[in-house]
Design a protein around this motif. Structure first.
Motif, PDB file in Angstrom:
ATOM      1  N   ALA A  51       0.824  -1.209   0.000  1.00 35.42           N
ATOM      2  CA  ALA A  51       0.000   0.000   0.000  1.00 35.42           C
ATOM      3  C   ALA A  51       0.859   1.259   0.000  1.00 35.42           C
ATOM      4  CB  ALA A  51      -0.937  -0.011   1.208  1.00 35.42           C
ATOM      5  N   LEU A  52       1.936   1.259   0.783  1.00 34.08           N
ATOM      6  CA  LEU A  52       2.828   2.426   0.788  1.00 34.08           C
ATOM      7  C   LEU A  52       3.523   2.605  -0.560  1.00 34.08           C
ATOM      8  CD1 LEU A  52       4.406   2.182   4.353  1.00 34.08           C
ATOM      9  CD2 LEU A  52       2.675   3.798   3.543  1.00 34.08           C
ATOM     10  N   THR A  53       3.888   1.504  -1.202  1.00 32.19           N
ATOM     11  CA  THR A  53       4.476   1.584  -2.538  1.00 32.19           C
ATOM     12  C   THR A  53       3.469   2.141  -3.537  1.00 32.19           C
ATOM     13  OG1 THR A  53       5.875  -0.301  -2.029  1.00 32.19           O
ATOM     14  CG2 THR A  53       5.631   0.260  -4.346  1.00 32.19           C
ATOM     15  N   GLY A  54       2.214   1.706  -3.425  1.00 32.79           N
ATOM     16  CA  GLY A  54       1.168   2.229  -4.297  1.00 32.79           C
ATOM     17  C   GLY A  54       0.917   3.708  -4.080  1.00 32.79           C
ATOM     18  N   ILE A  55       0.959   4.136  -2.820  1.00 33.02           N
ATOM     19  CA  ILE A  55       0.779   5.564  -2.528  1.00 33.02           C
ATOM     20  C   ILE A  55       1.922   6.376  -3.122  1.00 33.02           C
ATOM     21  CG2 ILE A  55       0.784   7.259  -0.646  1.00 33.02           C
ATOM     22  CD1 ILE A  55      -0.817   5.191   0.998  1.00 33.02           C
ATOM     23  N   LEU A  56       3.143   5.865  -2.991  1.00 33.24           N
ATOM     24  CA  LEU A  56       4.301   6.531  -3.607  1.00 33.24           C
ATOM     25  C   LEU A  56       4.104   6.672  -5.115  1.00 33.24           C
ATOM     26  CD1 LEU A  56       7.357   7.497  -3.435  1.00 33.24           C
ATOM     27  CD2 LEU A  56       7.884   5.134  -4.029  1.00 33.24           C
ATOM     28  N   GLY A  57       3.641   5.606  -5.751  1.00 35.98           N
ATOM     29  CA  GLY A  57       3.399   5.656  -7.189  1.00 35.98           C
ATOM     30  C   GLY A  57       2.287   6.618  -7.557  1.00 35.98           C
ATOM     31  N   LEU A  92       3.914  -2.895  -9.073  1.00 36.65           N
ATOM     32  CA  LEU A  92       4.436  -3.675  -7.953  1.00 36.65           C
ATOM     33  C   LEU A  92       3.400  -3.780  -6.836  1.00 36.65           C
ATOM     34  CD1 LEU A  92       6.965  -5.124  -6.864  1.00 36.65           C
ATOM     35  CD2 LEU A  92       7.619  -2.959  -5.836  1.00 36.65           C
ATOM     36  N   ALA A  93       2.708  -2.688  -6.550  1.00 37.85           N
ATOM     37  CA  ALA A  93       1.680  -2.709  -5.507  1.00 37.85           C
ATOM     38  C   ALA A  93       0.531  -3.633  -5.882  1.00 37.85           C
ATOM     39  CB  ALA A  93       1.158  -1.286  -5.260  1.00 37.85           C
ATOM     40  N   VAL A  94       0.137  -3.627  -7.143  1.00 37.30           N
ATOM     41  CA  VAL A  94      -0.941  -4.516  -7.587  1.00 37.30           C
ATOM     42  C   VAL A  94      -0.525  -5.979  -7.457  1.00 37.30           C
ATOM     43  CG1 VAL A  94      -2.270  -5.258  -9.600  1.00 37.30           C
ATOM     44  CG2 VAL A  94      -2.043  -2.836  -9.099  1.00 37.30           C
ATOM     45  N   VAL A  95       0.687  -6.294  -7.882  1.00 41.56           N
ATOM     46  CA  VAL A  95       1.149  -7.687  -7.841  1.00 41.56           C
ATOM     47  C   VAL A  95       1.290  -8.170  -6.401  1.00 41.56           C
ATOM     48  CG1 VAL A  95       3.121  -9.174  -8.355  1.00 41.56           C
ATOM     49  CG2 VAL A  95       2.237  -7.632 -10.103  1.00 41.56           C
ATOM     50  N   VAL A  96       1.949  -7.385  -5.548  1.00 44.13           N
ATOM     51  CA  VAL A  96       2.140  -7.813  -4.156  1.00 44.13           C
ATOM     52  C   VAL A  96       0.802  -7.875  -3.426  1.00 44.13           C
ATOM     53  CG1 VAL A  96       3.209  -7.194  -1.952  1.00 44.13           C
ATOM     54  CG2 VAL A  96       4.509  -6.991  -4.058  1.00 44.13           C
ATOM     55  N   GLY A  97      -0.063  -6.901  -3.663  1.00 43.48           N
ATOM     56  CA  GLY A  97      -1.391  -6.936  -3.044  1.00 43.48           C
ATOM     57  C   GLY A  97      -2.193  -8.146  -3.482  1.00 43.48           C
ATOM     58  N   ALA A 120      -4.084  -2.013  -1.272  1.00 37.55           N
ATOM     59  CA  ALA A 120      -2.864  -1.931  -2.084  1.00 37.55           C
ATOM     60  C   ALA A 120      -3.175  -2.107  -3.569  1.00 37.55           C
ATOM     61  CB  ALA A 120      -1.853  -2.980  -1.629  1.00 37.55           C
ATOM     62  N   VAL A 121      -4.063  -3.042  -3.880  1.00 38.85           N
ATOM     63  CA  VAL A 121      -4.427  -3.259  -5.286  1.00 38.85           C
ATOM     64  C   VAL A 121      -5.125  -2.027  -5.850  1.00 38.85           C
ATOM     65  CG1 VAL A 121      -5.910  -4.606  -6.822  1.00 38.85           C
ATOM     66  CG2 VAL A 121      -4.492  -5.773  -5.139  1.00 38.85           C
ATOM     67  N   LEU A 122      -6.049  -1.455  -5.100  1.00 35.83           N
ATOM     68  CA  LEU A 122      -6.772  -0.273  -5.592  1.00 35.83           C
ATOM     69  C   LEU A 122      -5.853   0.939  -5.747  1.00 35.83           C
ATOM     70  CD1 LEU A 122     -10.107  -0.606  -3.608  1.00 35.83           C
ATOM     71  CD2 LEU A 122      -9.704  -1.073  -6.024  1.00 35.83           C
ATOM     72  N   VAL A 123      -4.982   1.165  -4.765  1.00 42.98           N
ATOM     73  CA  VAL A 123      -4.057   2.301  -4.863  1.00 42.98           C
ATOM     74  C   VAL A 123      -3.057   2.061  -5.988  1.00 42.98           C
ATOM     75  CG1 VAL A 123      -2.276   3.598  -3.632  1.00 42.98           C
ATOM     76  CG2 VAL A 123      -4.358   2.963  -2.466  1.00 42.98           C
ATOM     77  N   GLY A 124      -2.627   0.811  -6.166  1.00 46.62           N
ATOM     78  CA  GLY A 124      -1.717   0.490  -7.265  1.00 46.62           C
ATOM     79  C   GLY A 124      -2.361   0.736  -8.622  1.00 46.62           C
ATOM     80  N   LEU A 125      -3.641   0.365  -8.750  1.00 37.06           N
ATOM     81  CA  LEU A 125      -4.355   0.629 -10.008  1.00 37.06           C
ATOM     82  C   LEU A 125      -4.478   2.130 -10.259  1.00 37.06           C
ATOM     83  CD1 LEU A 125      -7.191  -2.050  -9.916  1.00 37.06           C
ATOM     84  CD2 LEU A 125      -5.195  -1.990 -11.417  1.00 37.06           C
ATOM     85  N   LEU A 126      -4.706   2.898  -9.197  1.00 39.74           N
ATOM     86  CA  LEU A 126      -4.759   4.356  -9.332  1.00 39.74           C
ATOM     87  C   LEU A 126      -3.415   4.895  -9.800  1.00 39.74           C
ATOM     88  CD1 LEU A 126      -6.203   7.097  -8.858  1.00 39.74           C
ATOM     89  CD2 LEU A 126      -5.286   7.008  -6.539  1.00 39.74           C
ATOM     90  N   ALA A 127      -2.327   4.387  -9.229  1.00 44.82           N
ATOM     91  CA  ALA A 127      -0.995   4.839  -9.632  1.00 44.82           C
ATOM     92  C   ALA A 127      -0.707   4.508 -11.084  1.00 44.82           C
ATOM     93  CB  ALA A 127       0.066   4.209  -8.722  1.00 44.82           C
ATOM     94  N   VAL A 128      -1.085   3.307 -11.506  1.00 52.10           N
ATOM     95  CA  VAL A 128      -0.873   2.921 -12.907  1.00 52.10           C
ATOM     96  C   VAL A 128      -1.696   3.809 -13.836  1.00 52.10           C
ATOM     97  CG1 VAL A 128      -1.253   1.075 -14.583  1.00 52.10           C
ATOM     98  CG2 VAL A 128      -0.188   0.557 -12.390  1.00 52.10           C
TER      99      VAL A 128
END
Length: 142
Positions: A51-57, A92-97, A120-128
């Motif tokens: 989740a923190l990685t996704g927020i960074l992205g 990375l956030a999507v995969v790890v989540g 983490a998956v949702l925030v990762g999708l937002l970052a992508v």
């Protein structure tokens, strides 16, 4: 490939994965005893890191999309690396989540990081999505 196509494919994969994971999570004999709030399991740690990685992205994607007018080190770094950071960190956030969600033993609230994995998956999708939009915008104007 358009952003809409990428989002539709990612959404279909996510919904399909959650649908296939449903029967195992529905069996009450599989659920372990819930962990306390202070207990940090491997699933919780992985979900928090994802989740923190996704927020960074997402932050980098938002800054790259907004194109900060402020000069200095941050503006120059985001101009060079913001899109790539958003796409890599979001993926990375999507995969790890997704891995944490697929390997969680219990349901939500069981202490295995399932709720954090969904975040983490949702925030990762937002970052992508933000990184992809910034990439398309830079290609059109560049």
């Amino acid at each position: 490939m358009s952003v809409r196509t990428v989002l539709v494919v990612v959404g279909a994969v996510l919904i399909g994965g959650l649908t296939l994971a449903e029967p195992a999570a529905a069996d009450p004999s599989v659920h372990p005893v819930a962990a306390s709030v202070q207990t940090l399991s491997a699933g919780r740690i992985g979900a928090i890191a994802a989740a923190l990685t996704g927020i960074l992205g997402a932050v980098n994607g938002g800054l790259a999309l907004a194109r900060p007018a402020a000069g200095g080190h941050l503006g120059a770094w985001v101009a060079r690396n913001g899109v790539v950071t958003a796409l890599v960190a979001g993926s990375l956030a999507v995969v790890v989540g997704a891995v944490v969600a697929a390997t969680a033993d219990g349901g939500l609230g069981s202490g295995n990081g399932l709720g954090g994995a969904y975040v983490a998956v949702l925030v990762g999708l937002l970052a992508v999505a933000l990184g992809w939009a910034a990439r398309l915008r830079s290609r059109r104007t560049g």
